[in-house]
Design an enzyme around this catalytic site. Structure first.
Site, PDB file in Angstrom:
ATOM      1  N   TYR A  33       0.823  -1.205   0.000  1.00  0.00           N
ATOM      2  CA  TYR A  33       0.000   0.000   0.000  1.00  0.00           C
ATOM      3  C   TYR A  33       0.857   1.255   0.000  1.00  0.00           C
ATOM      4  CZ  TYR A  33       0.761   1.014   5.018  1.00  0.00           C
ATOM      5  OH  TYR A  33       1.318   1.348   6.226  1.00  0.00           O
ATOM      6  N   ARG A 101      -7.939 -20.520  -1.567  1.00  0.00           N
ATOM      7  CA  ARG A 101      -6.952 -20.297  -0.506  1.00  0.00           C
ATOM      8  C   ARG A 101      -5.801 -21.302  -0.551  1.00  0.00           C
ATOM      9  NH1 ARG A 101      -5.280 -21.499   4.457  1.00  0.00           N
ATOM     10  NH2 ARG A 101      -4.558 -19.741   5.735  1.00  0.00           N
ATOM     11  N   LYS A 149       6.347  -1.794   1.980  1.00  0.00           N
ATOM     12  CA  LYS A 149       5.147  -1.208   2.591  1.00  0.00           C
ATOM     13  C   LYS A 149       3.997  -2.202   2.440  1.00  0.00           C
ATOM     14  CE  LYS A 149       3.133   3.402   3.263  1.00  0.00           C
ATOM     15  NZ  LYS A 149       3.221   3.394   4.721  1.00  0.00           N
ATOM     16  N   GLU A 181      12.327   2.499  13.973  1.00  0.00           N
ATOM     17  CA  GLU A 181      11.366   3.543  13.587  1.00  0.00           C
ATOM     18  C   GLU A 181      10.169   3.486  14.522  1.00  0.00           C
ATOM     19  OE1 GLU A 181       9.680   2.799   9.665  1.00  0.00           O
ATOM     20  OE2 GLU A 181       9.698   0.640  10.020  1.00  0.00           O
ATOM     21  N   LEU A 205      10.956   1.359   7.094  1.00  0.00           N
ATOM     22  CA  LEU A 205      10.409   1.850   5.835  1.00  0.00           C
ATOM     23  C   LEU A 205      11.171   3.111   5.437  1.00  0.00           C
ATOM     24  CD1 LEU A 205       7.998   1.397   3.832  1.00  0.00           C
ATOM     25  CD2 LEU A 205       6.947   3.332   4.991  1.00  0.00           C
TER      26      LEU A 205
END
Ligand code: PDD
Length: 288
Positions: A33, A101, A149, A181, A205
């Site tokens: 994302y 799945r 991300k 972070e 990130l």
């Protein structure tokens, strides 16, 4: 939240946007994302966000479903559709698509799911910027690919809730004695008038805001060093800042209940905050 969203090639009202329960995003958190701030109709560092999306997709081997030109066009239309919002926070996500799945990748013929929406951008209030906020520390319990991300954010969810439970703004993570972070932010510290930032690695990130801060430090002659930051350096710092696309820059004035520096946003924070706001305004005029 504004009403018009994008799902797999179509703009439609949020209430009508649905995906099958076998989507691998729902089943496995198998997707990536981006969050992009939009000021006054202008997306901030759009190309950098699209590049990071491309890097995340490549890292998890999901085919990029759109060209850079098509991403731009889609996001600009989404901004226009939601122009009733003054400032926006665009959220976009790509999953590996819908398939029976099974953890292994589905056949090539399965198309990624692409979703994007716009929300009102809520940057911290002037009062918070002026007062600063508190944070706690915690062990970094995440995986070894934090530069991706990924939408699978269970560890971040637990870490962020720890902050909420302790009525502070953020959880700052330490891995083997080193600063990584925040649960949804990058972290900078100031020691002896120098800005210190942990180097880009698979343990954090690479924030778009992080890059902007380092660029501003370089272009305004602010002494800075990109190098691993130890727990001792974090705990003895004169200033601690957190940064992200939605929080911009915030000063941490207390860490685990201990005062940071003078217990108020420090002088370098004040300077960088002003530089960031100037840059943001300049950039938006420039791209108009
Ligand atoms: N989070 N580190 C983590 C773990 C993050 O989730 C984020 C952003 C950042 C800062 O990156 P940037 O400056 O590019 O926003 C660092 C977004 C805002 C979110 O998940 O909502």
């Amino acid at each position: 939240m504004a009403d018009t969203v994008y799902l797999n090639g179509v703009f439609l009202p949020l209430a009508q946007a649905t995906i099958p329960v076998l989507d691998r995003g729902f089943m496995f958190g198998d997707g990536v994302y981006e969050v992009i701030p939009v000021y006054n109709g202008q997306a901030f560092r759009l190309d950098e966000h699209i590049q990071r999306l491309q890097a995340s997709l490549a890292a998890v081997r999901i085919r990029n479903p759109l060209t850079t030109v098509a991403w731009r066009a889609m996001l600009l239309q989404l901004i226009a559709e939601n122009k009733a919002l003054q400032d926006q926070s665009l959220y976009l996500q790509v999953t590996r698509g819908v398939a029976p799945r099974d953890q292994a990748f589905p056949p090539e013929s399965v198309a990624p799911t692409v979703f994007a929406m716009s929300m009102a951008l809520q940057t911290p209030s002037t009062a918070l910027v002026q007062s600063g906020v508190a944070a706690i520390t915690a062990l970094d319990i995440r995986w070894d690919r934090c530069n991706i991300k990924a939408i699978s954010l269970l560890a971040n969810v637990l870490l962020r809730q720890q902050a909420v439970d302790e009525a502070v703004a953020e959880t700052i993570m330490l891995r083997e004695g080193w600063l990584t972070e925040g649960s949804s932010t990058n972290v900078f510290v100031v020691a002896q008038d120098k800005l210190l930032a942990p180097p880009k690695s698979q343990h954090m990130l690479t924030g778009v805001t992080y890059d902007v801060i380092l660029e501003l430090a370089a272009s305004h002659g602010i002494a800075h060093l990109v190098a691993p930051v130890s727990e001792a350096q974090l705990r003895s710092a004169d200033e601690i800042w957190i940064t992200s696309s939605t929080k911009e820059i915030l000063a941490i004035i207390s860490l685990d209940g201990q005062r940071v520096g003078q217990g108020q946003p420090g002088p370098l924070f004040q300077r960088m905050y002003a530089l960031y706001q100037d840059f943001k305004n300049q950039y938006m005029r420039h791209t108009r």
